[in-house]
Scaffold this active site. Structure first.
Site, PDB file in Angstrom:
ATOM      1  N   THR A 153      45.718  33.678  39.116  1.00 42.83           N
ATOM      2  CA  THR A 153      45.082  32.552  38.436  1.00 42.83           C
ATOM      3  C   THR A 153      43.795  32.123  39.135  1.00 42.83           C
ATOM      4  O   THR A 153      42.745  32.009  38.513  1.00 42.83           O
ATOM      5  CB  THR A 153      46.043  31.330  38.379  1.00 42.83           C
ATOM      6  OG1 THR A 153      47.277  31.750  37.798  1.00 42.83           O
ATOM      7  CG2 THR A 153      45.442  30.209  37.549  1.00 42.83           C
ATOM      8  N   LEU A 154      43.895  31.888  40.452  1.00 45.93           N
ATOM      9  CA  LEU A 154      42.742  31.353  41.191  1.00 45.93           C
ATOM     10  C   LEU A 154      42.333  32.279  42.338  1.00 45.93           C
ATOM     11  O   LEU A 154      43.188  32.887  42.984  1.00 45.93           O
ATOM     12  CB  LEU A 154      43.090  29.970  41.766  1.00 45.93           C
ATOM     13  CG  LEU A 154      43.444  28.873  40.763  1.00 45.93           C
ATOM     14  CD1 LEU A 154      43.954  27.628  41.490  1.00 45.93           C
ATOM     15  CD2 LEU A 154      42.240  28.497  39.894  1.00 45.93           C
ATOM     16  N   GLU A 210      48.408  41.712  51.131  1.00 41.25           N
ATOM     17  CA  GLU A 210      48.546  40.305  50.727  1.00 41.25           C
ATOM     18  C   GLU A 210      49.649  39.551  51.485  1.00 41.25           C
ATOM     19  O   GLU A 210      49.444  38.420  51.942  1.00 41.25           O
ATOM     20  CB  GLU A 210      48.826  40.235  49.219  1.00 41.25           C
ATOM     21  CG  GLU A 210      48.999  38.807  48.740  1.00 41.25           C
ATOM     22  CD  GLU A 210      49.329  38.678  47.270  1.00 41.25           C
ATOM     23  OE1 GLU A 210      49.352  39.698  46.558  1.00 41.25           O
ATOM     24  OE2 GLU A 210      49.558  37.533  46.838  1.00 41.25           O
ATOM     25  N   GLY A 256      53.731  28.343  39.300  1.00 39.44           N
ATOM     26  CA  GLY A 256      52.677  27.519  38.702  1.00 39.44           C
ATOM     27  C   GLY A 256      52.298  27.996  37.303  1.00 39.44           C
ATOM     28  O   GLY A 256      51.904  27.188  36.447  1.00 39.44           O
TER      29      GLY A 256
END
Ligand code: ADP
Ligand code: MG
Length: 281
Positions: free
Chosen positions: A13-14, A75, A129
């Site tokens: 998303t971000l 990650e 989220g």
């Protein structure tokens, strides 16, 4: 000599960006959907940056950008490394102890265990989220993040649930009656009363918070630690979600930690990249 360092965590998303110019640290977030803007901003802001990139959309970013010399960082390793760095810099490592859980609530949720200088991914869930945004949209038609945040802070997130006492209606329940027995399980209430957008979204927030806490606490119990560090942009401005999670984590006998800039852990870890060791059991 180089003096521009950028760590990017390009998430679903971000995109979280941490950059240092002449030793000073800056934080920035952009929508990953708009990778072109991130690329333009980087070209305008830096001359010859040293870039470390991580996250599920790192490949997509490199595909579209000219910063092809960017170094790819794992990650999970970056996330755990960044959390450790933030805890150390906020003098919290003495509270959490060297062994603790990290629950990263991003678009989805990923749970990690840090043991000294090793890390391990324990599991995860599709509840995150992204679920907050998707279910809120389905239930209310709202798709703007700030609106969803505001509505979710102003409703009653328990109205649509069944509690343990609702089920054990005529006797003393074997566990605390206030606990949620079923999120969104109160069909009777839904049919009888017109509920507000605020109540719908608050119920989604509560379901996500309770589910994530349950998973994290169970993992912490299995690994014998009392500390759970919650990170991810889902918490960035969401005090209600934080309160649900810290309250429920404490009720279950564990301690919840939220760290300032926690959502930048992946980007910080990408810049640092000293290489935590992956635990092999
Ligand atoms: P990822 O790494 O998967 O992109 P993040 O940790 O950045 O995940 O968290 C993404 C979540 O943060 C979204 O699903 C949403 O609930 C929340 N969020 C916080 N701020 C915003 C924003 N400005 N726009 C969209 N979502 C936001
Ligand atoms: Mg992420």
């Amino acid at each position: 000599m180089k003096n521009e360092y950028i760590g990017i965590d390009a998430g679903g998303t971000l995109s979280k960006i941490v950059y240092t110019i002449n030793g000073k640290c800056h934080y920035k977030k952009m929508s990953t959907a708009d990778i072109a803007s991130l690329n333009t901003w980087m070209k305008q802001s830096f001359k010859q940056p040293d870039i470390h990139i991580t996250g599920g959309k790192a490949g997509a970013f490199l595909h579209e950008s000219e910063f092809i010399n960017a170094r790819r960082i794992n990650e999970f390793e970056a996330t755990c490394e960044g959390v450790k760095w933030l805890l150390e810099n906020n003098s919290l490592l003495k509270d959490t102890g060297p062994n603790f859980m990290v629950t990263n609530v991003g678009t989805g949720t990923s749970i990690h265990y840090i043991k000294g200088n090793s890390y391990e991914r324990i599991g995860g869930s599709g509840m995150g989220g992204g679920t907050l945004l998707g279910l809120s949209y389905l239930l209310t038609g709202e798709d703007d993040y700030d609106t969803i945040l505001k509505l979710g802070n102003n409703g009653n997130g328990r109205l649509l649930n069944l509690t343990v006492s609702d089920i054990y209606s005529h006797e003393k329940p074997p566990i605390s009656g206030d606990l949620t027995a079923s999120n969104f399980g109160n069909l009777m209430q839904m049919k009888q009363e017109k509920l507000s957008k605020e109540d719908y979204i608050s119920s989604v927030v509560r379901m996500i918070g309770e589910t994530i806490t349950t998973m994290s606490v169970q993992a912490a119990e299995r690994l014998n630690t009392d500390s759970i560090v919650y990170i991810g942009s889902t918490f960035a401005r969401h005090d209600v979600l934080k309160n649900i999670i810290s309250g429920y984590t404490e009720l279950r006998g564990k301690k919840a930690y939220f760290i300032e800039h926690g959502e930048y852990s992946g980007a910080i870890g990408a810049i640092l990249n000293t290489g935590l060791q992956k635990t092999v059991q």
